[in-house]
Scaffold this motif. Structure first.
Motif, PDB file in Angstrom:
ATOM      1  N   ARG A  74      33.578  13.458 -25.313  1.00 40.17           N
ATOM      2  CA  ARG A  74      33.459  13.288 -23.868  1.00 40.17           C
ATOM      3  C   ARG A  74      32.830  13.358 -23.062  1.00 40.17           C
ATOM      4  O   ARG A  74      32.399  12.815 -22.465  1.00 40.17           O
ATOM      5  N   ASP A 122      39.981   7.245 -23.659  1.00 32.82           N
ATOM      6  CA  ASP A 122      40.688   5.999 -24.615  1.00 32.82           C
ATOM      7  C   ASP A 122      40.752   5.955 -25.617  1.00 32.82           C
ATOM      8  O   ASP A 122      39.642   5.729 -25.790  1.00 32.82           O
ATOM      9  N   VAL A 153      47.873  -1.878 -23.563  1.00 27.03           N
ATOM     10  CA  VAL A 153      46.318  -1.448 -23.948  1.00 27.03           C
ATOM     11  C   VAL A 153      45.032  -1.736 -23.624  1.00 27.03           C
ATOM     12  O   VAL A 153      45.470  -2.442 -23.424  1.00 27.03           O
ATOM     13  N   GLY A 154      44.973  -0.749 -23.449  1.00 29.90           N
ATOM     14  CA  GLY A 154      42.879  -1.187 -22.773  1.00 29.90           C
ATOM     15  C   GLY A 154      43.124  -1.078 -21.702  1.00 29.90           C
ATOM     16  O   GLY A 154      41.886  -0.776 -20.467  1.00 29.90           O
ATOM     17  N   GLY A 199      44.243   2.507 -19.981  1.00 32.68           N
ATOM     18  CA  GLY A 199      42.422   3.423 -19.823  1.00 32.68           C
ATOM     19  C   GLY A 199      42.514   4.662 -18.855  1.00 32.68           C
ATOM     20  O   GLY A 199      43.425   4.715 -19.383  1.00 32.68           O
ATOM     21  N   ILE A 200      41.349   4.490 -18.200  1.00 36.18           N
ATOM     22  CA  ILE A 200      40.876   6.020 -18.205  1.00 36.18           C
ATOM     23  C   ILE A 200      40.544   5.227 -16.159  1.00 36.18           C
ATOM     24  O   ILE A 200      40.423   4.955 -15.530  1.00 36.18           O
ATOM     25  N   ALA A 260      41.371  11.672 -13.552  1.00 38.42           N
ATOM     26  CA  ALA A 260      41.736  12.138 -15.291  1.00 38.42           C
ATOM     27  C   ALA A 260      40.254  13.137 -15.945  1.00 38.42           C
ATOM     28  O   ALA A 260      40.644  13.340 -17.183  1.00 38.42           O
ATOM     29  N   GLY A 315      36.849  14.339 -17.232  1.00 40.46           N
ATOM     30  CA  GLY A 315      35.875  15.389 -16.528  1.00 40.46           C
ATOM     31  C   GLY A 315      34.071  15.312 -16.548  1.00 40.46           C
ATOM     32  O   GLY A 315      33.907  13.339 -15.893  1.00 40.46           O
ATOM     33  N   ASN A 325      33.479  -2.479 -17.219  1.00 40.06           N
ATOM     34  CA  ASN A 325      34.134  -1.881 -18.012  1.00 40.06           C
ATOM     35  C   ASN A 325      35.297  -1.359 -18.514  1.00 40.06           C
ATOM     36  O   ASN A 325      35.651  -1.504 -19.194  1.00 40.06           O
ATOM     37  N   TYR A 380      37.086  -0.172 -15.995  1.00 40.12           N
ATOM     38  CA  TYR A 380      37.648   1.130 -15.209  1.00 40.12           C
ATOM     39  C   TYR A 380      38.770   1.477 -13.841  1.00 40.12           C
ATOM     40  O   TYR A 380      38.717   0.386 -13.124  1.00 40.12           O
ATOM     41  N   SER A 404      29.394   7.951 -15.604  1.00 43.19           N
ATOM     42  CA  SER A 404      29.590   6.750 -16.506  1.00 43.19           C
ATOM     43  C   SER A 404      30.323   5.729 -16.136  1.00 43.19           C
ATOM     44  O   SER A 404      29.321   4.576 -16.556  1.00 43.19           O
ATOM     45  N   GLU A 411      26.699   3.328 -16.191  1.00 42.37           N
ATOM     46  CA  GLU A 411      27.316   2.790 -16.638  1.00 42.37           C
ATOM     47  C   GLU A 411      26.581   1.405 -17.272  1.00 42.37           C
ATOM     48  O   GLU A 411      27.631   0.597 -16.735  1.00 42.37           O
TER      49      GLU A 411
END
Lengths: 388, 206
Positions: free
Chosen positions: A167, A203, B27-28, B31-32, B36, B38, B149, B151, B167, B170
């Motif tokens: 990650r 994820d 789900v999905g 996510g992020i 959280a 790094g 994405n 997020y 990210s 990206e």
């Protein structure tokens, strides 16, 4: 190295249900077996298994480097020419790997010998990383095993750490996890890896291999039509390269676990190539391609297909060169290799095979499988171990 | 070789317990959350228009406009796309979707609700990314900023400044629609059809 009889935990099946360990019994036969365990000394573990495992892995990587840079060797490994660049560039780009399992023959005294490298789709991961860990924890807490007993098993810790690395350093923020339909065992293995990835902040959605889609723009997609950018697949490269979506692999630009270069290691051509590169290494068995059969010198040899699973299509060549079929199967069209016959050690009426795990290039623990027959087949049983 | 403990020091049992685990609602999307994550981070601001950006950066009106235009371009390429207006509005709210005709077909996608920029005033190239939000009561994106994405930013839509992992910036691969499934997995059927008494069909792990 001893085999010790042991009293199964009275509630182990209930625990298995709680933790989702659904394949402890398969096809009506026990798979997880805690009626005995194997006991090692620390020296046996560190000097005879851990160090050779790290060394064997480096030797294997050396072979990968040779193969991807040689058209002759890629041909000999039966890797489809259309995918040579795909595989070679994955190696040159140093695409990260997750894990692998070396199968070793070891009897507590002589040097461990490498039988095979399961570098692409190894299973028995959950039983090793978590379930046998929990077994020891329970038995120590119940006073059945000495408190200072240990286990060669840092698998889960190292997997979570590796996912964190993926990650942070490689930007694996979301990994799609995948395996085939209709296998409780594979699904269990993949679920465990999803749990490890989630613990590392990734994820980790799931879909079956058969559900992977291809978009109009050449990317692989999940069931919500999201592009798959990173994917763990418990499905062999030698299949993927030859299937319909194989031609789309290069453009789809996915970070795969395991990476494409692992197709060189999961190939049994690895065994003769290792013997060529490191002849007479104490942890290797002599091995040759079938066409070099004249170089085998007497004795018994095991004949294995370049690609095979579950110990299928193996035969034994006797001293007089007559073959005995040990297992049937659908494999062999890509050719065979010969490996010197080295019987598994026997404890009581059980033959024992040791699986030695690596996470990336770090040795991370062992799993032990027992079978009444000489080849460890699909229905062999898994036994826990301790270090004392 | 170290002689410390050879096994995992501790395992969080609750993470592996399955019997009573609650399933995530979506789900999905679970996510992020950016907090959280790094990795390297970029101090980033969210604007809803070039004017909004210019007000904040009076000395960078040109950059504000260029960042808006590049976000809009990225939006056309990567916005979540739906086959029907209904599906799109279910996720993003009534009248929050636009019709799009492309060479590969026609779609509905949400309007770009804002854009996120970082390093606007640096000599380095700045990053810009389209953002969406939802007015739908059924959507987990409601009153949140979300990237193409998927997020989801923590905090509600009024929060305009984030320390975002790189990210987020990206570029997302373009997918309009899936044209085929089932292109992997055929070897299983082939090899499994082979029958034998000595072995039974199982998975393809080894």
């Amino acid at each position: 190295m001893f085999r010790m009889a042991s009293q199964p935990r009275h509630n182990w099946q209930q625990l298995a249900a709680e933790y989702g360990f659904h394949f402890h019994t398969m096809y009506g036969e026990p798979y997880w077996d805690e009626s005995a365990y194997y006991q090692f000394t620390l020296q046996q573990i560190e000097q005879d298994i851990e160090d050779p495992t790290a060394e064997l892995h480096q030797m294997c990587l050396h072979v990968v480097d040779k193969v991807v840079n040689s058209e002759a060797l890629l041909t000999q490994c039966q890797i489809p020419q259309a995918h040579w660049d795909f595989i070679a560039s994955s190696w040159r780009e140093k695409q990260p790997s997750l894990y692998s399992r070396l199968d070793l023959v070891y009897n507590g005294q002589s040097p461990a010998k490498l039988l095979e490298n399961n570098a692409d789709t190894p299973t028995s991961l959950y039983e090793t990383g978590f379930w046998q860990w929990l077994w020891l924890e329970n038995l120590v807490n119940a006073g059945k095993i000495a408190r200072h007993a240990d286990q060669f098993n840092s698998l889960q810790e190292k997997l979570v750490y590796r996912f964190e690395q993926l990650r942070r350093q490689y930007n694996y923020q979301r990994i799609h996890f995948s395996c085939c339909e209709d296998s409780v065992e594979d699904r269990g293995t993949v679920q465990y890896l999803q749990d490890c990835a989630s613990a590392a902040g990734i994820d980790a959605p799931f879909l079956f291999v058969e559900e992977i889609g291809l978009s109009d723009t050449g990317y692989f997609t999940d069931l919500d039509d999201n592009a798959i950018t990173h994917c763990f697949k418990l499905y062999p490269w030698e299949f993927m390269l030859r299937e319909e979506f194989g031609d789309a692999l290069e453009a789809a630009d996915v970070g795969w676990l395991e990476p494409p270069w692992k197709s060189v290691l999961s190939n049994k051509a690895l065994l003769p190539l290792l013997w060529q590169a490191f002849p007479n290494h104490p942890n290797l068995l002599p091995a040759f391609f079938e066409q070099d059969k004249h170089r085998t010198t007497g004795g018994k040899w095991i004949k294995k297909p370049l690609f095979s699973r579950e110990g299928a299509n193996i035969s034994l060549l006797n001293d007089d060169d007559s073959p005995t079929t040990l297992s049937d199967g659908p494999y062999g069209e890509e050719g065979f290799i010969l490996q010197q016959y080295h019987p598994l050690p026997r404890y009581g009426d059980q033959y024992v095979l040791i699986g030695s795990w690596l996470v990336d290039d770090l040795p991370a623990g062992i799993s032990i499988r027992e079978d009444r027959s000489l080849i460890t087949q699909d229905l062999s049983r898994y036994l826990p171990h301790i270090i004392l | 070789m170290s002689h410390s403990q050879k096994r995992s020091k501790s395992i969080h049992l609750h993470q592996l317990r399955k019997a009573f685990a609650l399933k995530p609602l979506a789900v999905g999307v679970a996510g992020i959350m950016l907090t959280a994550c790094g990795g390297s981070r970029e101090q980033s601001n969210i604007y809803v228009s070039p004017e909004d950006c210019q007000q904040d950066n009076p000395e960078a009106t040109g950059q504000c406009l260029a960042a808006y235009e590049s976000a809009l371009e990225e939006h056309n390429r990567t916005a979540p796309k739906f086959d029907t207006q209904n599906d799109c509005e279910y996720e993003f709210g009534n009248d929050r979707c636009q019709y799009l005709q492309t060479s590969s077909g026609s779609f509905f996608m949400p309007f770009m609700a804002g854009y996120m920029v970082s390093q606007l005033l640096q000599p380095r190239p700045y990053y810009s990314q389209p953002l969406y939000t939802s007015f739908s009561p059924y959507s987990p994106f409601r009153s949140r900023w979300v990237t193409s994405n998927g997020y989801v930013f923590d905090g509600d839509i009024r929060k305009r400044s984030y320390s975002a992992p790189s990210s987020v910036f990206e570029k997302k691969p373009t997918v309009n629609r899936t044209i085929k499934r089932g292109g992997f997995g055929s070897s299983v059927r082939a090899k499994s059809s082979w029958g034998s008494s000595s072995s039974k069909s199982k998975g393809w792990g080894g």
